[in-house]
Design a protein around this motif. Structure first.
Motif, PDB file in Angstrom:
ATOM      1  N   GLY A 205       0.818  -1.213   0.000  1.00 56.35           N
ATOM      2  CA  GLY A 205       0.000   0.000   0.000  1.00 56.35           C
ATOM      3  C   GLY A 205       0.844   1.252   0.000  1.00 56.35           C
ATOM      4  N   ARG A 206       0.171   2.384  -0.039  1.00 59.30           N
ATOM      5  CA  ARG A 206       0.879   3.654  -0.119  1.00 59.30           C
ATOM      6  C   ARG A 206       0.248   4.642   0.853  1.00 59.30           C
ATOM      7  N   GLY A 207       1.086   5.510   1.386  1.00 59.79           N
ATOM      8  CA  GLY A 207       0.595   6.576   2.257  1.00 59.79           C
ATOM      9  C   GLY A 207      -0.165   6.044   3.446  1.00 59.79           C
ATOM     10  N   ILE A 208      -1.249   6.713   3.750  1.00 59.62           N
ATOM     11  CA  ILE A 208      -2.039   6.366   4.927  1.00 59.62           C
ATOM     12  C   ILE A 208      -2.736   5.006   4.738  1.00 59.62           C
TER      13      ILE A 208
ATOM     14  N   LYS B 279      -1.221   2.268   3.996  1.00 60.62           N
ATOM     15  CA  LYS B 279      -0.238   1.201   4.193  1.00 60.62           C
ATOM     16  C   LYS B 279      -0.881   0.040   4.948  1.00 60.62           C
TER      17      LYS B 279
ATOM     18  N   PHE C  21       1.382   0.066  -4.722  1.00 60.60           N
ATOM     19  CA  PHE C  21       2.078   1.341  -4.557  1.00 60.60           C
ATOM     20  C   PHE C  21       1.798   2.310  -5.704  1.00 60.60           C
TER      21      PHE C  21
ATOM     22  N   HIS D 125      -0.113   4.138  -8.835  1.00 62.21           N
ATOM     23  CA  HIS D 125      -1.476   4.561  -9.122  1.00 62.21           C
ATOM     24  C   HIS D 125      -2.091   3.841 -10.312  1.00 62.21           C
TER      25      HIS D 125
ATOM     26  N   GLY E 287       2.935   5.835 -12.079  1.00 60.13           N
ATOM     27  CA  GLY E 287       2.082   6.741 -11.321  1.00 60.13           C
ATOM     28  C   GLY E 287       2.456   6.841  -9.860  1.00 60.13           C
ATOM     29  N   ALA E 288       3.463   7.659  -9.559  1.00 55.23           N
ATOM     30  CA  ALA E 288       3.867   7.922  -8.179  1.00 55.23           C
ATOM     31  C   ALA E 288       4.774   9.140  -8.179  1.00 55.23           C
TER      32      ALA E 288
ATOM     33  N   VAL F 125      -1.291  14.123   0.602  1.00 53.20           N
ATOM     34  CA  VAL F 125      -1.879  12.955   1.281  1.00 53.20           C
ATOM     35  C   VAL F 125      -1.852  11.761   0.323  1.00 53.20           C
ATOM     36  N   ASP F 126      -2.267  12.004  -0.920  1.00 57.38           N
ATOM     37  CA  ASP F 126      -2.317  10.919  -1.910  1.00 57.38           C
ATOM     38  C   ASP F 126      -0.933  10.419  -2.300  1.00 57.38           C
ATOM     39  N   GLU F 127       0.038  11.313  -2.284  1.00 58.99           N
ATOM     40  CA  GLU F 127       1.351  10.950  -2.819  1.00 58.99           C
ATOM     41  C   GLU F 127       2.385  10.565  -1.766  1.00 58.99           C
ATOM     42  N   SER F 128       2.076  10.744  -0.493  1.00 63.88           N
ATOM     43  CA  SER F 128       3.001  10.299   0.556  1.00 63.88           C
ATOM     44  C   SER F 128       3.224   8.805   0.376  1.00 63.88           C
ATOM     45  N   CYS F 129       4.475   8.369   0.441  1.00 61.58           N
ATOM     46  CA  CYS F 129       4.722   6.931   0.236  1.00 61.58           C
ATOM     47  C   CYS F 129       4.317   6.150   1.469  1.00 61.58           C
ATOM     48  N   GLY F 130       4.266   6.825   2.621  1.00 63.62           N
ATOM     49  CA  GLY F 130       3.807   6.160   3.844  1.00 63.62           C
ATOM     50  C   GLY F 130       4.913   5.508   4.648  1.00 63.62           C
TER      51      GLY F 130
ATOM     52  N   ARG G   5       3.445  10.106   6.728  1.00 57.14           N
ATOM     53  CA  ARG G   5       2.293   9.225   6.521  1.00 57.14           C
ATOM     54  C   ARG G   5       1.081   9.711   7.312  1.00 57.14           C
ATOM     55  N   VAL G   6       1.287   9.935   8.604  1.00 55.68           N
ATOM     56  CA  VAL G   6       0.174  10.366   9.457  1.00 55.68           C
ATOM     57  C   VAL G   6       0.000  11.877   9.380  1.00 55.68           C
TER      58      VAL G   6
ATOM     59  N   SER H 147      -2.087  13.472   6.534  1.00 55.23           N
ATOM     60  CA  SER H 147      -3.534  13.301   6.753  1.00 55.23           C
ATOM     61  C   SER H 147      -4.038  14.206   7.868  1.00 55.23           C
TER      62      SER H 147
END
Lengths: 237, 592
Positions: free
Chosen positions: A168-171, A173, B58, B60, B321-322, B481-486, B492-493, B496
Motif C-alpha cells: 500500500g501507499r501513504g495512509i 499502508k 504502490f 497509481h 504513477g507515483a 496525502v495521496d502521494e506520501s509513500c507512507g 504518513r500520518v 492526513s
C-alpha cells in the motif's frame, strides 16, 4: 585513543561503522525508538530516534557516528516532538491499551509512558482494520500495527522465511501476509519464529498466552523503557 | 494469460528488476493484476508474491481490481480545476453513467482522478488507457463517450483526441536551437573528458530538478568511486503539479538530452543509462525509442561511440504513477522494480545507487544544458544568470494568463518581467516551484528566479484576484496525502492530519486555537519527515498562512471552542433507530 562523539555534552566513544544509536546504547544513553532493534538491519521509518547532529535532524538508527558530531538528544524540543510522533502512531491505528492483551509489555505504550504522553492530542482516524485469527496458534490484529517493519525483517533475516511485507501507499499502508489466501494460517509462520516475538505492539500475538503474566506485573508496569532497553539492548561490546 | 505473461517475461529478459515493466504490460492487456497473474509471475521471476502485491498497490496505474476495458483518469491539478475541471468531470461521469472513482456495472469503463498529468497549459487533461488527452470539453467528452460505447479500440481513435501541444513561448540559450546531433560528443572527445568536466564545472551548472546540487561535483564524485560499474539516470518523472517542461524537452530536444547523458557516461565511466519516464508521458515512448535507435545507427550510442572506445546505451523505463519517484533514491528503487520508497542516506546515489552501484541521477533539463555547455564552453553559459545561479531556467507557466506554455529565462529575471511576457493581469499571487515550493503574493513581484531567491524546478502557476487561495491550498494538501509513500510516521500520518485540520478550518468548524494547532502539525511534518516530499508537504499552508493570516482567521468561528464534528448531525442514526423526531431529539452544537 578511540574516536568520540558527544551526546548532550557527554563524550561517547564509537567504533567505525556504528550508527549513532548503537554508540549511544553501548554507552548507556537511551534514544527513544520503535522500528529499530539491535541486530536488525536499520530501517529509519518511525522517526522517534530523531536527534540533532550539528544542527541537522537525523535518524540516530541509520546515521553513522562520525568524529566531530555534537548531538542533541534529550532536549525539550526533541522530546516534545517525539511525543507528538508517538501520538500520531496512536491516532493512526486503533490502540486501546486497557483492553489489549499486550498492555504492560507493549513498546509503543512504554515509549508513551517515557515521553509522558497523557492523551492522544490529535483527532483519531478510526481506521477500518481487520483481524486475522485464522492461524491455530497466532493472531494478527491489524488495528495495532505501526508499520515498523520488524516482523518483515525478522522473517527474512532471522527466520529465513518471507512471511510479511508492507504494502500500500501513504495512509493506506498495510501489513500483508505471504500466502495464497493472504491468511496467516496458509503461510509458513511458526509460533517460535522471531517474526512473532519481535512485534513491539500487540499486532502479532500468540494465542492463549495473553494473560499468563498478570497486568501490573508486566515489563513497563514496573520499569521505564529506557532502563529495559539499555539492559536488553547493550550487545555491542 | 499464462502465455502472455511468459512472453512478457521473456521480452524483459527474465529479470526481476523489470517487474514494473512487466506489470505495466499485464495491466494494459487485462486492466488489472489478477491473483493468478501474481502467482504465475512470482514463479517465473522467483520472487515472493508479497513483493509483487506491494508494487501493484504502490503505483497509481496498477490495480489488483479490474478497472474496465477503458481506464479513464482525470488530472486533478489545481490548474485543471481553474479550467472548469469539476463540472466537466461531472458531465463525463453522467454521460458514462459511472461515479467518479468507480468501475461501471458492465465492466466497460472506469473513471477516476489522478495527480497532475503535466498538461497544465492545455487542461483539463486526463489519460485514457495510459495515453494523454488534453483540452477536455463537452463536445470532446461526447466524442469519447460515443467511441467507448461503440467499443472502438483506443488505437483506432482519431489522433486529434491525443494531440499534445508544445507551446514554446520564449526561448533563450537552450531552446533557441537544438545542437546538431553528435556535435557536443565530438567536442567532448576532441577537448578531452577531464577538460569537458572542467567546462561544466566552470559553467556553474546546478541540478534543474529544484534541489540545485552542483552538477560537475556530482559527476566527479561518481567518477571517483572504486566501483567501476556505474550508471547514468535521467529523471523524467516530472510530477510536481504545474510543471510540464520536460515533456516538451523530450518531444523536441530529446537528441540533446540523450547527448548530455552520453557525455556524462563518458566522463563518469558508465556503460548503461536509463531514462525514467513518468507513466503520464507514455505518448512519448515510441518516439523516444526511435530516437535512441537512430542514435545507435549513427554510432552515438552503443559500442565504441564515435570510435572513441566508449560503450554506452540507454534504456527507457516507464513509471506507473507515483510522484515520490521523482525523488532520486525512490526513482532508483522504482528502476529496480520495487515500490518507490526513498532510501536512507548516507549512502548517496553517487556512491550506492542503481543496484547499489555509483549512479548519477540528473533532471532532463540538466542533461540538456550539459550538452550545450560541452559544445559552447562553460564561460558562455556562466555569462548568463546570476553568480549563484548561472545559465537559464525553463519555466512551465500555467494558470491565469494569456499565453500558457514554456518560457526560458536567464536566472535573475524578475517575476514582473515574466508576468508581463505571459500576459498575466490582475494577479493575486503565484505558486512557484509547485506545491512543494512557495506561494508569493503580488507584493513580491520584484523578486527573482534563482537558487538564492525563488528556487524552482520550473512550475509557475498564476492566480488572479478572482481565485480563492484556500482552494489551491486544499488541492495541494490533498495531493500530498495521496502521494506520501507512507514510509515514515511524520509524513504518513502528518499529511492526513494536515488535511483534517485544514478541512476543519476551511469548512468553518475551526475556533481560536485551531490555526496554532495547524502550524504545529506543519512544523512536525516539515522537520521530521524522511525525505523532501514530507519536508515540503506543509509549504502550501505555511507560505499562505504567513502571507494571508486574515484569510484563515476569517474562517474561524468566534467562539473559544468548536468541536470538529456536527453533534446534531451525528445523532441522525440514533433518531432513526429510536423513531423520534421531537424537539428533544435534537441538540444544539454549543450550549447558549
Amino acid at each position: 585513543m578511540s574516536e568520540t562523539i558527544t551526546i548532550d555534552g557527554k563524550e561517547i566513544p564509537f567504533k567505525a561503522g556504528q550508527t549513532i544509536i548503537e554508540a549511544a546504547t553501548a554507552a548507556g544513553v537511551y534514544i527513544p525508538h520503535l522500528c529499530h532493534k539491535p541486530g536488525y538491519k536499520p530501517h529509519g521509518s518511525c522517526k522517534l530516534c530523531t536527534v540533532n547532529v550539528n544542527g541537522r535532524r537525523c535518524s540516530a538508527c541509520t546515521f553513522p557516528a562520525a568524529t566531530g558530531q555534537a548531538i542533541l538528544n534529550k532536549t525539550q524540543e526533541l522530546e516534545d516532538n517525539r511525543r507528538k510522533i508517538t501520538q500520531m502512531l496512536f491516532v493512526e491505528g486503533n490502540h486501546f491499551c486497557p483492553s489489549c492483551e499486550k498492555t504492560g509489555n507493549c513498546q509503543l505504550q512504554g515509549v508513551a509512558y517515557y515521553l509522558a504522553m497523557k492523551d492522544n492530542h490529535f483527532p483519531h482516524f478510526f481506521a477500518n482494520r481487520e483481524l486475522d485469527a485464522s492461524h491455530p496458534d497466532l493472531l494478527i490484529d491489524h488495528n495495532r500495527c505501526i508499520f515498523c517493519n520488524l516482523c518483515v525483517r525478522a522473517s527474512q533475516e532471522k527466520d529465513g522465511k518471507n512471511v510479511f511485507a508492507i504494502s500500500g501507499r501513504g495512509i493506506n499502508k498495510r501489513l500483508i501476509i505471504n500466502s495464497k489466501t493472504g491468511l496467516l494460517k496458509d503461510s509458513d509462520i511458526e509460533v517460535n519464529d522471531c517474526a512473532v516475538q519481535v512485534c513491539p505492539t500487540g499486532a502479532i500475538l500468540e494465542k492463549r498466552k495473553g494473560y499468563s503474566t498478570p497486568i501490573g506485573q508486566r515489563i513497563y508496569d514496573t520499569q521505564q523503557i529506557d532502563q529495559v532497553s539499555l539492559t536488553q539492548e547493550t550487545v555491542y561490546e | 494469460m499464462k502465455e502472455f505473461i511468459q512472453k512478457q517475461f521473456e521480452k524483459n529478459h527474465l529479470q526481476s528488476v523489470k517487474l514494473l515493466s512487466i506489470l505495466r504490460e499485464i495491466q494494459a492487456e487485462f486492466h488489472f493484476i489478477s491473483k493468478d497473474a501474481i502467482e504465475i509471475l512470482a514463479n517465473l521471476l522467483k520472487i515472493e508474491r508479497t513483493q509483487i502485491i506491494s508494487v501493484v498497490e504502490f503505483y497509481h496505474f496498477l490495480s489488483l481490481e479490474f478497472r474496465g476495458k477503458y481506464e479513464i483518469f482525470l488530472s486533478d491539478s489545481i490548474t485543471d480545476h481553474m479550467l472548469d475541471k469539476q463540472s466537466l468531470a461531472n458531465y463525463f461521469a453522467k454521460k458514462l453513467g459511472v461515479k467518479l472513482g468507480q468501475l461501471r456495472g458492465d465492466g466497460l469503463v472506469s473513471l477516476d482522478n489522478t495527480a497532475c498529468t503535466g498538461m497544465c497549459d492545455q487542461g483539463p487533461a486526463g489519460l485514457i488507457n495510459g495515453y494523454a488527452i488534453t483540452q477536455l470539453s463537452k463536445p470532446r467528452i461526447d466524442e469519447i463517450v460515443s467511441l467507448i460505447e461503440q467499443q472502438v479500440p483506443v488505437e483506432d481513435w482519431s489522433k486529434e483526441i491525443f494531440k499534445v501541444a508544445d507551446n514554446i513561448c520564449k526561448t533563450d540559450l537552450l531552446l533557441t536551437e537544438e545542437i546538431s546531433q553528435g556535435s557536443a560528443l565530438q567536442n567532448t572527445f576532441k577537448q578531452g573528458l577531464t577538460e569537458t568536466l572542467a567546462e561544466i564545472n566552470l559553467s556553474g551548472l546546478r541540478g534543474r530538478g529544484g534541489a540545485g546540487f552542483n552538477t560537475a561535483m556530482k559527476w566527479q564524485f561518481c567518477s571517483q568511486e572504486k566501483e567501476t560499474a556505474r550508471y547514468v539516470v535521467c529523471n523524467a518523472d516530472e510530477g510536481e503539479p504545474g510543471t510540464f517542461k520536460d515533456r516538451v524537452l523530450l518531444n523536441q530536444y530529446a537528441h540533446q538530452v540523450f547527448e548530455g547523458m552520453t557525455l556524462c557516461a563518458a566522463i563518469i565511466g558508465a556503460k548503461a543509462g536509463f531514462l525514467y519516464l513518468r507513466a503520464e508521458y507514455l505518448h512519448l515512448y515510441s518516439k523516444l525509442e526511435a530516437i535512441l535507435a537512430n542514435r545507435r545507427d549513427n554510432n552515438l550510442l552503443g559500442k565504441n561511440i564515435l570510435k572513441q572506445g566508449v560503450d554506452f546505451d540507454i534504456e527507457i523505463r516507464l513509471g506507473a504513477g507515483a510522484y515520490i519517484c521523482g525523488e532520486e533514491s525512490a526513482l532508483i528503487e522504482s528502476l529496480e522494480g520495487k515500490a518507490g520508497i526513498p532510501r536512507n542516506r548516507p549512502p548517496y546515489p553517487v556512491v550506492e545507487g542503481y543496484l547499489n552501484k555509483p549512479t548519477v541521477v540528473n533532471n532532463v533539463e540538466t542533461f540538456l544544458a550539459a550538452a550545450k555547455i560541452a559544445l559552447i564552453g562553460g564561460q558562455a553559459f556562466a555569462n548568463l544568470g546570476t553568480k549563484q545561479s548561472t545559465g537559464t531556467k525553463i519555466l512551465s507557466i500555467s494558470g491565469d494568463c494569456e499565453h500558457r506554455g514554456i518560457y526560458e529565462y536567464p536566472f535573475g529575471t524578475t517575476i514582473n518581467t515574466i508576468l508581463n511576457n505571459c500576459g498575466a493581469k490582475d494577479v493575486l499571487g503565484i505558486q512557484i516551484g509547485g506545491p512543494s515550493g512557495t506561494f508569493i503574493s503580488n507584493q513580491e513581484f520584484d523578486r527573482v528566479i534563482g537558487f538564492e531567491d525563488l528556487a524552482t524546478g520550473g512550475s509557475f502557476i498564476i492566480f488572479n484576484q478572482q481565485r480563492n487561495i484556500l482552494d489551491s491550498v486544499r488541492n495541494f494538501t490533498d495531493f500530498f496525502v495521496d502521494e506520501s509513500c507512507g514510509f515514515c510516521t511524520p509524513c504518513r500520518v502528518g499529511t492526513s492530519l494536515l488535511k483534517k485540520q485544514l478541512d476543519k478550518i476551511v469548512d468553518g468548524h475551526g475556533s481560536a486555537g485551531d490555526i496554532v494547532a495547524l502550524e504545529e502539525i506543519c512544523q512536525l511534518v516539515k522537520n521530521y519527515s524522511h525525505c523532501g516530499l514530507g519536508q515540503t508537504a506543509a509549504n502550501p499552508i505555511l507560505t499562505t498562512l504567513q502571507r494571508y493570516p486574515e484569510v484563515y482567521q476569517k474562517q474561524l468561528k468566534a467562539i473559544s471552542y468548536e468541536p470538529g464534528f456536527d453533534l446534531n448531525a451525528s445523532l441522525a442514526p440514533a433518531r432513526k433507530l429510536a423513531n423520534r423526531d421531537d424537539a428533544g431529539a435534537y441538540l444544539a452544537q454549543v450550549e447558549d
